[in-house]
Structures are given as structure tokens and as C-alpha cells.
Enzyme design. Structure first.
Site, short mmCIF file in Angstrom:
data_model
loop_
_atom_site.label_atom_id
_atom_site.label_comp_id
_atom_site.label_asym_id
_atom_site.label_seq_id
_atom_site.Cartn_x
_atom_site.Cartn_y
_atom_site.Cartn_z
N ASP A 2 0.81 -1.22 0.00
CA ASP A 2 0.00 0.00 0.00
C ASP A 2 0.84 1.27 0.00
O ASP A 2 1.92 1.29 0.57
CB ASP A 2 -0.84 0.00 1.28
N ASN A 50 -10.03 -4.34 -6.63
CA ASN A 50 -9.26 -3.32 -7.38
C ASN A 50 -9.83 -3.03 -8.78
O ASN A 50 -9.55 -1.99 -9.36
CB ASN A 50 -7.78 -3.70 -7.50
C1 FPP Z 1 -1.90 -0.23 -3.37
O1 FPP Z 1 -1.48 1.12 -3.32
C2 FPP Z 1 -1.30 -0.90 -4.50
C3 FPP Z 1 -1.98 -1.54 -5.47
C4 FPP Z 1 -3.44 -1.67 -5.48
C5 FPP Z 1 -1.30 -2.15 -6.61
C6 FPP Z 1 0.01 -2.78 -6.33
C7 FPP Z 1 0.63 -3.04 -7.63
C8 FPP Z 1 1.93 -2.87 -7.94
C9 FPP Z 1 2.96 -2.52 -6.96
C10 FPP Z 1 2.39 -3.01 -9.35
C11 FPP Z 1 2.02 -4.25 -10.07
C12 FPP Z 1 2.43 -5.49 -9.39
C13 FPP Z 1 3.43 -6.32 -9.76
C14 FPP Z 1 3.64 -7.58 -8.98
C15 FPP Z 1 4.32 -6.06 -10.87
P1 FPP Z 1 -2.56 2.26 -3.51
O2 FPP Z 1 -2.63 2.61 -4.96
O3 FPP Z 1 -3.84 1.86 -2.90
O4 FPP Z 1 -1.90 3.45 -2.73
P2 FPP Z 1 -2.68 4.54 -1.89
O5 FPP Z 1 -3.34 3.79 -0.77
O6 FPP Z 1 -1.58 5.45 -1.43
O7 FPP Z 1 -3.65 5.22 -2.81
#
Ligand code: FPP
Length: 235
Positions: A2, A50
Site C-alpha cells: 500500500d 481493485n
Molecule cells: C496499493 O497502493 C497498490 C496496489 C493496489 C497495486 C500494487 C501493484 C503494484 C505494486 C504493481 C504491479 C504489481 C506487480 C507484482 C508487478 P494504492 O494505490 O492503494 O496506494 P494509496 O493507498 O496510497 O492510494
């Protein structure tokens, strides 16, 4: 993993830049974990929830995943990383599915270290899928309803032949489970860190493991039972 969005926002960048940096952290953490003695690392990369994000963000995440898999295949083979997935991957874009199939196949014989990507994963969805598969097995006469035990039901989860997680780390200061491995994490230790995922380093991982090593895991027993000479009796 996150905090990608907030990392980008703090810098006045679009959210996808945070995800791009997040992919770099996926790379570094995969090898940092192995260096620190971890045998299996599961990353919650995309949840069933998501899909509800803005379409351009979902599309960009799928693009990043495809780019990542294309780039990492060689590295996984060279560095003996076994790739596996949990989740309804059959609903992922066909290009991603194809890359996953190839990478999983080409790395399936590695036994030292496994990277598990949770993709289109949700614990409740997993439990529903497992219950359905278990019911079908009972209907087909392959399982006996009255023999139902945790050990039996466990075989129908996506994680059937994987160990339960010992440690669950959530970054960015959030202190929720958010539908992640609800059953498997029944006895896991949790570490919550304020560090945003793109800033998460090997030192942060080492600190989380050090914290884990300080915890006393009792699995429902008393402190004396797990530390002292008292013999445990299996129920
Ligand atoms: C949460 O942060 C993150 C995600 C929903 C996506 C995670 C994906 C990656 C790191 C990239 C793709 C994965 C791989 C394995 C290559 P958020 O966007 O919810 O952050 P926030 O809470 O600050 O808005």
C-alpha cells in the site's frame, strides 16, 4: 503493497508513477526477502476489489504487470525463483495469463524460493471457490461430508500446498487486513509500518523480520507450554 498512490501524490505525480515505483520495490523486495532467509514471499498485487478503480488505473496496472512479467522471466530462471499465483487468474487479461503460464511452467522445478503473486485475489472469493470445489467433490463421492476437517478443506484453497504465512506486513500505515489470506493468516504475526510501498527497503523488511523474531507465538497454548519443558498434547 500500500501507498503507491500517496507516494505519487506527495510528489505531484500521477498515481501510475507510484505504481511504477512500486514495481521497482517488488523487484528489490523479492531478492531482499531471499537474502534474509525467507522461503516464500506472497505479494498482494491486485485484489478482486481493485477492478472498481478508475479504468485508466486498472489498465495501467495490467500493463505494468505484463511489462514486469516479460522482463522478469529471464531473471527468475537465472536466479532460481519459482513463480506461483493465487486468485482468479482466469479473469486476468489474456496477455497476462499467457505470461503467467509460461513463467510458472519454466520455474516450477525451483524449490529454494517461491514468489507468489496474489492476482484478482480476495479471501472471501477464495473461500467461496473452495466451498464450491469441496461440495462438488462430496457430490462426486471423492470426499465424505462427515470427514470434513480443516486439513481436508485446506486442500481446496488456492494455497492448498503452500505453508501458512508466518508474517504479514502491511505498508503505508493502514492497519486493516483487507480480504488478504483471512484463513491462512489465522496465526500469522502482523507488522504494520508507516513506510509507503515505493519507499520500502531491505532494511524495513529486516526490521519487520526482527520484530517477528521477538514475538512469542503460542498458537492457542500458554506461554509456559511453548517456552518451557511442558509437553504439548495434541487434541
Ligand atoms: C496499493 O497502493 C497498490 C496496489 C493496489 C497495486 C500494487 C501493484 C503494484 C505494486 C504493481 C504491479 C504489481 C506487480 C507484482 C508487478 P494504492 O494505490 O492503494 O496506494 P494509496 O493507498 O496510497 O492510494
Amino acid at each position: 503493497m500500500d501507498g503507491n498512490g500517496r507516494w505519487a501524490k506527495q510528489r505531484g505525480l500521477p498515481r501510475i508513477e507510484g505504481h511504477r515505483r512500486g514495481v521497482e520495490t517488488v523487484r528489490t523486495t523479492t531478492f531482499a526477502a531471499r537474502d534474509l532467509g525467507v522461503k516464500m514471499l506472497t505479494l498482494y498485487a491486485f485484489s478482486v476489489e481493485n477492478w472498481k478503480r478508475p479504468q485508466d488505473e486498472v489498465g495501467a496496472l495490467m500493463g505494468l504487470l505484463e511489462f514486469y512479467l516479460k522482463k522478469e522471466l529471464e531473471t527468475f530462471v537465472r536466479d532460481r525463483v519459482r513463480l506461483r499465483t493465487i486468485g482468479r487468474t482466469d479473469e486476468m487479461p489474456p496477455g497476462v495469463q499467457k505470461l503467467l503460464r509460461t513463467t510458472i511452467e519454466e520455474t516450477k522445478h525451483f524449490t529454494d524460493y517461491t514468489l507468489v503473486l496474489a492476482l484478482n485475489y480476495g479471501a472471501r472469493t477464495e473461500i467461496v471457490d473452495a466451498a464450491r470445489a469441496y461440495a462438488a467433490a462430496v457430490a462426486a463421492g471423492k470426499e465424505k461430508l462427515n470427514d470434513g476437517s480443516w486439513a481436508t478443506f485446506n486442500r481446496y484453497l488456492y494455497t492448498a500446498d503452500m505453508p501458512d504465512p508466518d508474517l504479514v506486513i502491511r505498508t503505508s500505515g493502514e492497519t486493516r487486513i483487507s480480504n488478504f489470506l483471512l484463513l491462512q493468516a489465522a496465526y500469522a504475526e502482523f507488522v504494520f509500518t508507516p513506510v509507503l510501498w515505493p519507499d520500502f527497503t531491505k532494511a524495513d523488511l529486516a526490521a519487520a523480520i526482527a520484530e517477528f523474531n521477538k514475538r512469542e507465538r503460542r498458537f492457542g497454548q500458554t506461554s509456559e507450554q511453548v517456552t518451557g519443558p511442558v509437553k504439548t498434547v495434541a487434541k
